[in-house]
Structures are given as C-alpha cells and as structure tokens.
Write a protein that holds these residues in place. Structure first.
Motif, short mmCIF file in Angstrom:
data_model
loop_
_atom_site.label_atom_id
_atom_site.label_comp_id
_atom_site.label_asym_id
_atom_site.label_seq_id
_atom_site.Cartn_x
_atom_site.Cartn_y
_atom_site.Cartn_z
N PRO A 134 4.56 5.91 5.07
CA PRO A 134 4.54 4.62 4.18
C PRO A 134 6.26 5.08 3.85
O PRO A 134 6.98 5.61 3.83
CB PRO A 134 3.60 5.10 2.96
CG PRO A 134 3.47 6.57 3.09
CD PRO A 134 3.58 6.91 4.35
N ASP A 163 -3.46 2.51 2.83
CA ASP A 163 -3.88 1.78 4.27
C ASP A 163 -2.65 2.94 4.79
O ASP A 163 -2.97 2.91 6.34
CB ASP A 163 -3.43 0.35 3.92
CG ASP A 163 -4.54 -0.34 2.89
OD1 ASP A 163 -5.00 -0.21 2.63
OD2 ASP A 163 -3.92 -1.79 2.85
N SER A 164 -1.27 2.89 5.05
CA SER A 164 -0.58 2.97 5.50
C SER A 164 -1.10 4.53 6.17
O SER A 164 -0.77 4.81 7.27
CB SER A 164 1.19 3.52 5.17
OG SER A 164 1.50 1.93 5.21
N ASP A 200 5.56 2.57 -0.23
CA ASP A 200 5.46 0.79 0.53
C ASP A 200 4.77 1.11 1.40
O ASP A 200 4.93 1.60 2.22
CB ASP A 200 6.07 0.09 -0.68
CG ASP A 200 6.17 -1.73 0.08
OD1 ASP A 200 4.56 -1.57 0.51
OD2 ASP A 200 7.04 -2.43 0.38
N VAL A 201 4.31 -0.71 2.31
CA VAL A 201 3.93 0.00 3.99
C VAL A 201 5.23 -0.22 4.32
O VAL A 201 6.19 -0.93 3.90
CB VAL A 201 2.90 -1.56 4.20
CG1 VAL A 201 2.84 -1.84 5.34
CG2 VAL A 201 1.83 -1.57 2.79
N GLY A 234 4.57 -2.31 9.11
CA GLY A 234 3.47 -1.31 9.20
C GLY A 234 2.52 -2.31 8.99
O GLY A 234 2.22 -3.83 9.08
N THR A 261 -2.40 -3.19 3.00
CA THR A 261 -1.67 -4.09 2.06
C THR A 261 -0.86 -3.21 1.23
O THR A 261 -0.23 -3.65 0.78
CB THR A 261 -2.48 -5.02 0.86
OG1 THR A 261 -3.25 -3.80 1.43
CG2 THR A 261 -2.76 -6.20 2.47
N THR A 262 -1.19 -1.84 1.28
CA THR A 262 -0.77 -1.07 0.44
C THR A 262 -0.30 0.41 1.61
O THR A 262 -0.64 0.78 2.21
CB THR A 262 -1.38 -0.22 -0.98
OG1 THR A 262 -2.80 0.66 -0.12
CG2 THR A 262 -1.68 -1.58 -1.32
N ALA A 263 0.56 1.23 0.36
CA ALA A 263 0.74 2.97 1.30
C ALA A 263 -0.39 3.07 1.88
O ALA A 263 -0.78 4.31 2.39
CB ALA A 263 1.71 3.33 0.15
#
Length: 386
Positions: A356, A348-349, A336-337, A341, A344-346
């Motif tokens: 993440p 994206d991280s 997960d984020v 951070g 919206t999702t890992a």
C-alpha cells in the motif's frame, strides 16, 4: 497541541485480540493518543489541526525487530547514510537492534561484545535518526561474560540481546551461562537460525534451538539460507518462541511457515523483520512487503498481519508503542491504496499482494512523512487543515 485524524475506513488496534477498533477517528493531545472513536462523537472544538485521511487505514507505526545498525543512521555493511529515514518512509516508526554485527573490527570477546553494546546503546538513547525510534546496543553473547559485566551494561542502557549464534561460539554449554544472566534480567533472547550469513558466522539448526529455548527464532525462513522445513517445524512444535520471517530470507520457506502458523492458530507467534542492513541490502519497504506476502500467499487476515507487525511485537519486547489507545504515544502510519492499485482500502492492497501507499507517518503526533518518498502516491491524499 491537539490533532484530530478522521475519515478512516479502518483503525488497526495493534493486538490480535481486538485487531480493528470501532471508529473512524483518532484524537491526539501533545503527542499522545487521547481518544479513539467516531468523528461525530469526539469533541473537536479546541483542535489545532485536522487531518482527513479520506478512507485510508490508520495503523500503529510498524516495528522492525530485526535490524543491524552500527551507530545511528550509518551502516558500513552497505556504506550508506540515511537508511533509517528510508525505513520511516516505509511506515516503520520503531527499529530494534538484533546486534551490531557489522561494527568494523568487532572483537568476539567478552570485553569486545560488552563495549560495542554499551557504545551503541548510549548512542541511541536520545537519537532519533530521521525521526524514528531506534533501540540500539544489542549484546552479542560471548562465553565468559560475567554478572558484573551485565550490571555495567544495564547502567549504560543496554537491555537487548543480539542474535545468539553470531558470537564466537555456538556451544550451548559455553554460552548458556550468559544467556541465563540476560534472561534473569528480563532481556528477550533471539537466536539466529539458518545458514551462515557472513564470513565467520555459524550454521544454526534445531539442535541449538531445543538446547537453549530462545524467545525469538530469528529469520526462521533463513538469514538468508533456510533450514529444512522439518527442522523449522520441530522448532515451532517444541518451543514457545516467536517465529520470525524476514524479507532477506527464503521466500518459499516464508510462505510455508506463515501458512502453518495461520492454519494452526499460532498467529500470535508470528513476527516480521527485515534483517537489514545486510548483504541483501537496505529494505525500507521490507516490513510492508513481508506483510503482503503473508496475506496474499499465507492467507493471513491483513488486519491481523498488521497487529503482528505492531502491538504484538511491542509486547514481546516490552515496549510502550505499537498500540492505538488512550495514553499511548501517537506513532501512526496512514496506509492507502496506491494510485492505480486495486481495491478500496490498504487492506485490499495487502490481500492482492500489493504494497500500500504510505500516505503519512506521525511519530509522537508529529507529521514526519507526507507522503512517503519510497512508495507510490496514495489514491486519496490526506487533507490537512489548521
């Protein structure tokens, strides 16, 4: 025991030909994935436990193909116990030995290499340090190892070769015979490439790679010192080997290698490792951090990078893990984020260069980590019912 995991933003399949699966849910029965799809379509009547991951990413458990264990969860190199448990908290559910190089008093002889590989393999057969799956006992090639030695090792459970180049010789004519004996048995041949890593080790460049054509070029970005990029490129172009980048290597070389593979359609050859425990240390977040480098600096799609760290490496090493599909072991990591951070999702991280949050880790369908003790907490903690 039936477990339903639902509410995922993405489900990573583990293979590059289908990196993101259709659906938001995974159904697990007795430790094995039984179905993948949408929650509304799955039969949830007889479920014992439901886990709402609240928009997190479900990925196969990460695989670290470049570790240097000794016996179980102890490393004399860093004089540390419990390091494999820390890797599990970093999302790594399977670890593969690249050689027990730090074994105290290691003898660089045929009988010494064989004895260490057999003892370490036997140690890891039924051992789950911290709950992770450890494949230990990787033979460090020495001149003079015979076919009968290989037969004895097979009987003891040895099925791995450690980094070629960490033995007493890097003379291709002296080590070609044992390498071919291992290759004839289906064993993967990895090779140390880069500067000397520890006292008594060798500098290995493209000459040995081209002479012996390994299956994996270990730490192409250096372990810890990289060869010139021109040499690395020669290895990429003149072999079919997997190209491994590690956290314990040269970061600039890592970015150049990943960029080249990504831009030239060679992503299937990309492999991530930690090369730990080593002088660099113990790296529980090494795989996640290297994926972040590959995506943020190397331009690799985050879902594809996760596949390179799971199903692609599992297929290379002939392991039945790393893929989310019916009939496979439910080794999963929920990403997960991290709290505070961006995105919206890992996924994206990763794209932003962040690690993440490891919100949960399951091995054979059993929750072993919830949440991780080595990452920031998740923005949205999974909710368990039942």
């Amino acid at each position: 025991m039936i477990t339903l995991i639902h509410g995922a933003s993405h489900i990573i399949g583990g293979r590059l030909d289908n990196p993101v699966l259709d659906g938001d849910s995974v159904l697990i029965e007795d430790g094995v994935t039984s179905k993948v799809g949408f929650w509304s379509e799955l039969d949830s009547e007889n479920v014992d436990t439901t886990i709402d991951v609240k928009g997190a990413v479900i990925s196969p458990g990460l695989i670290d193909p470049h570790t240097h264990p000794v016996l179980g969860d102890f490393t004399p190199r860093q004089n540390t116990l419990g390091w494999i448990s820390s890797h599990l908290n970093g999302g790594v559910t399977t670890l593969i030995s690249a050689g027990e190089t730090h074994w105290p008093g290691r003898q660089r002889t045929p009988i010494g290499a064989k004895s260490i590989a057999m003892a370490a393999a036997q140690s890891s057969l039924d051992l789950r340090p911290g709950g992770a799956k450890l494949h230990g006992g990787a033979l460090l090639i020495e001149p003079g190892i015979t076919s009968s030695d290989f037969d004895e090792m097979v009987e003891a459970g040895v099925h791995l070769v450690g980094e070629v180049g960490l033995g007493s010789s890097i003379d291709p004519e002296k080590i070609r015979g044992p390498i071919e004996k291992a290759r004839s048995r289906g064993w993967v041949i990895p090779m140390h490439v880069g500067g000397a890593s520890v006292p008594g080790s060798h500098v290995v460049g493209s000459d040995l790679v081209l002479a012996l054509k390994p299956d994996v070029i270990c730490h192409a970005n250096g372990g810890p010192t990289a060869r010139p990029f021109e040499e690395i490129l020669e290895c990429i172009l003149q072999t079919e080997a997997a190209i491994e980048v590690v956290q314990a290597g040269n970061t600039l070389a890592l970015v150049k290698i990943v960029e080249y593979l990504n831009q030239n359609g060679l992503l299937a050859r990309l492999q991530f490792g930690t090369d730990s425990p080593s002088g660099t240390g113990i790296l529980p977040l090494g795989i996640l951090r290297t994926i972040a480098y590959a995506t943020a600096f190397g331009g690799v799609d985050p879902a594809s990078a996760l596949c390179c760290a799971t199903g692609e490496v599992a297929a290379r090493y002939h392991l039945d893990v790393g893929v989310i599909e019916a009939g496979r072991a439910a080794d999963l990591v929920i990403l997960d984020v991290p709290k505070g951070g961006q995105g919206t999702t890992a996924l994206d991280s990763f794209a932003r260069g962040d690690i993440p949050s490891v919100a949960m880790v399951l091995v054979d369908g059993e929750i072993l980590v919830h949440p991780s003790r080595v990452t920031p907490p998740p923005a949205n903690a999974p909710q368990i019912s039942g």
